[in-house]
Enzyme design. Structure first.
Site, PDB file in Angstrom:
ATOM      1  N   GLU A   1      -8.527  -2.155  -2.728  1.00  0.00           N
ATOM      2  CA  GLU A   1      -8.234  -0.901  -2.042  1.00  0.00           C
ATOM      3  C   GLU A   1      -7.126  -0.242  -2.860  1.00  0.00           C
ATOM      4  O   GLU A   1      -6.039  -0.787  -2.997  1.00  0.00           O
ATOM      5  CB  GLU A   1      -7.722  -1.189  -0.629  1.00  0.00           C
ATOM      6  CG  GLU A   1      -7.474   0.093   0.136  1.00  0.00           C
ATOM      7  CD  GLU A   1      -6.452  -0.040   1.245  1.00  0.00           C
ATOM      8  OE1 GLU A   1      -6.555   0.700   2.215  1.00  0.00           O
ATOM      9  OE2 GLU A   1      -5.525  -0.875   1.130  1.00  0.00           O
TER      10      GLU A   1
ATOM     11  N   ASP B   1      -6.268  -5.870  -0.042  1.00  0.00           N
ATOM     12  CA  ASP B   1      -5.591  -4.821   0.707  1.00  0.00           C
ATOM     13  C   ASP B   1      -4.351  -4.292  -0.020  1.00  0.00           C
ATOM     14  O   ASP B   1      -3.552  -5.084  -0.528  1.00  0.00           O
ATOM     15  CB  ASP B   1      -5.150  -5.447   2.047  1.00  0.00           C
ATOM     16  CG  ASP B   1      -4.585  -4.439   3.005  1.00  0.00           C
ATOM     17  OD1 ASP B   1      -5.364  -3.629   3.513  1.00  0.00           O
ATOM     18  OD2 ASP B   1      -3.360  -4.458   3.243  1.00  0.00           O
TER      19      ASP B   1
HETATM   20  C1  NOJ Z   1      -5.275  -0.980   4.449  1.00  0.00           C
HETATM   21  C2  NOJ Z   1      -6.086  -1.521   5.578  1.00  0.00           C
HETATM   22  O1  NOJ Z   1      -7.426  -1.201   5.369  1.00  0.00           O
HETATM   23  C3  NOJ Z   1      -5.509  -0.928   6.826  1.00  0.00           C
HETATM   24  O2  NOJ Z   1      -6.331  -1.144   7.943  1.00  0.00           O
HETATM   25  C4  NOJ Z   1      -4.126  -1.475   7.014  1.00  0.00           C
HETATM   26  O3  NOJ Z   1      -3.500  -0.824   8.107  1.00  0.00           O
HETATM   27  C5  NOJ Z   1      -3.244  -1.273   5.777  1.00  0.00           C
HETATM   28  N1  NOJ Z   1      -3.940  -1.490   4.544  1.00  0.00           N
HETATM   29  C6  NOJ Z   1      -2.064  -2.189   5.810  1.00  0.00           C
HETATM   30  O4  NOJ Z   1      -2.476  -3.514   5.620  1.00  0.00           O
END
Ligand code: NOJ
Ligand code: CA
Length: 554
Positions: free
Chosen positions: A256, A199
């Site tokens: 991500e 993440d």
């Molecule tokens: C990306 C995640 O996919 C999302 O759901 C989250 O709110 C943010 N990062 C913060 O962790």
């Protein structure tokens, strides 16, 4: 490119709160996931990524971790997780967890210790800075709106949170923090996870010392993206993470990531990249606006095609991207990319064809395989998601009336993909025997798994056939083959060849309501899969609106 164990796999994302509830408390759980493993195996899934299940107060649905070493009781416990691991292995499936290490929860013991005693070593686990005359240290905005700095009560100090207030950022400049996190990652990998989805990881490097940037909205703040763009040195940190954790276990690390340039893709994916692969989010960014969600526009199929082609070509020869049409942070792909008036099984199958035939790892999000759609919102009070509520307030501040703000912002609401999975036509879509934590989409009566499983014409069956092609007849072409755009000038036609040596697949998707007639010079071909009939006559291919077809050609 070195062959990796995961190159030919089909992946699936589970949002655990909304997948399947085994005990009637209205919340999906690990035993529920175990119950549905055979369903996923039957679909053809190899790798499962589950959004966070760690102990959490759920201020951001588990992306606020209070204890990295335990499973939140709403999902079960560590024994359940061990059973899930065993059950996936039994079925030759691989399990990935979510790794949320840019920030934790304000209820994590580290943060509790830090704020109770600002002289303790834990204060240095976070970014804590003195304010400026009663104001935050800098004008950084958080991703969810408002200042990224929150005052620590009774002091003139502020802590940094790039997301919600309850998600303090961890200080990756502190070697002790890094060591603790590596140990934790390895503890999980030792248990037999095949890897992680990681993440917000590029945010771990801050542009230090913290400073003000040019304001980009009337709130006088500057976007967190701007700070991330200005920070140098993240690559060294990411390679160090990889070498000390994932590499030791031959684990897959899927990041991500947003702030990169296609020219620099090789720094992130492929043989020399700091990750195994990253998600391709670019089609989801079409129509974005600096002003906020309220000012976004819906992509056209031509815009979709341009971005899709560009990114497919950029990754070629470098590495594999993860392809998605939706995830838990986005609206449903079919509602987002297909024109609203043209949302039906045929167009959904067309989008599935483009997605599954692309080069890279297909990542199906729960419910995508049955064509789940967006929900209609009547009021902001129906929305659970912190991000949407922040964006709604931004829209109001920009002068929109409540109804327009709701309409504009809710097109992008993260709850669209978080509503419970629709298993049957029974109450609450068969997701729970209790009351679901988030309402089921009203269309569960006709869009559900039970309806589609044994129906050869269903979207589910179509996904299964696409996966069967990927694992069978077209395996090497689709996994390793080149991506070559064709019919590029044809309005709203998305077409490409996948080719490996002499083997070729031709994919044509007439992504519009109008019919199209295309030159077609092939004399020997097989139609492997299509979502409707077509006519080939006199070196011409006749496709009605939203027809897609996969040919094997010579
Ligand atoms: C990306 C995640 O996919 C999302 O759901 C989250 O709110 C943010 N990062 C913060 O962790
Ligand atoms: Ca439950």
């Amino acid at each position: 490119m070195k062959k990796q164990w995961w190159h030919d796999k089909i992946c699936y994302q589970i949002y655990p709160k909304s997948f399947y509830d085994s005990n009637g408390d209205g919340i999906g759980d690990i035993q529920g996931i175990i119950t549905k493993l055979d369903y996923l195996k039957d679909l053809g899934i190899d790798i499962i990524w589950i959004s966070p299940m760690y102990k959490s107060p759920f201020a951001d649905q588990g992306y606020d971790v209070a204890d990295y070493y335990s499973i939140d009781p709403i999902f079960g416990n560590l024994d359940d997780l061990e059973s899930l691991l065993q059950e996936t292995k039994k079925r030759s499936m691989y399990l990935l967890m979510d790794l949320v290490i840019n920030h934790c929860s304000d209820e994590h013991q580290w943060f509790v210790n830090a704020t109770q005693d600002l002289t303790s070593k834990y204060a240095n686990y976070f970014y804590i800075e003195k304010g400026e005359n009663g104001n935050p240290p800098t004008n950084l905005r958080s991703y969810f709106g408002g200042s990224a700095w929150e005052n620590i009560k009774g002091t003139d100090q502020y802590y940094l949170h790039m997301y919600a207030k309850k998600q303090p950022d961890l200080n990756w400049e502190n070697p002790e923090v890094v060591k603790e996190l590596y140990e934790m990652v390895n503890w999980w990998l030792e248990k037999g996870l095949a890897g992680f989805r990681i993440d917000a990881i590029v945010n771990i490097k801050k542009d230090l010392p913290f400073k003000n940037y040019m304001p980009d909205r009337t709130d006088g703040l500057s976007s967190p993206e701007e700070m991330v763009r200005n920070a140098n040195g993240v690559l060294e940190m990411l390679h160090d993470l990889k070498a000390n954790t994932f590499d030791k276990y031959n684990a897959i690390a899927i990041a991500e990531m947003f702030e990169y340039d296609n020219d620099n893709l090789g720094l992130y994916i492929g043989d020399k990249g700091c990750f195994s692969t990253i998600f391709d989010f670019d089609t989801s960014l079409i129509g974005s606006s600096e002003k906020g969600w309220y000012a976004r526009t819906k992509p056209t199929m031509n815009e979709y095609k341009n971005v899709f082609f560009q990114n497919q070509l950029a990754a070629q020869g470098i590495g594999f991207m993860c392809n998605i049409i939706e995830n838990h942070d986005q609206p449903r792909g079919v509602s987002r990319y297909l024109p609203t008036a043209d949302l039906h099984d045929k167009s959904k199958k067309l989008l599935a064809t483009i997605f599954m035939m692309a080069r890279g790892l297909p990542f199906i999000y729960q419910g995508q395989e049955i064509g789940m759609e967006n929900t209609v919102y009547q009021s902001i009070l129906q929305v659970d998601d912190v991000y949407t509520i922040g964006e709604y307030n931004t829209a109001l501040e920009a002068g929109l009336d409540e109804q327009t703000a709701l309409k504009n912002v809710c097109d992008y609401c993260r709850d669209h993909t978080r509503t419970p999975m629709q298993w049957t036509a029974n109450k609450h879509g068969g997701f729970t025997t209790g009351t679901p934590w988030l309402s089921v989409n009203d269309n569960y009566k006709w869009i559900n798994v039970e309806n589609q499983l044994d129906n050869n014409d269903s979207i589910f069956s179509f996904y299964k056939k696409l996966i069967t092609l990927r694992k069978g007849t077209l395996k090497s072409v689709l996994v390793d083959g080149e991506f070559i755009p064709v019919y590029e000038q044809e309005n709203n036609v998305i077409a490409f060849i996948r080719q490996k040596n002499k083997e070729k697949a031709l994919i044509i998707a007439n992504s519009q309501n109008n019919h199209v007639i295309l030159p077609f010079k092939y004399t020997t071909y097989d139609i492997l899969l299509s979502n409707d009939n077509m006519k080939i006559h006199d070196e011409k291919l006749y496709l009605t609106g939203y027809t897609s077809v996969i040919f094997k050609i010579n």
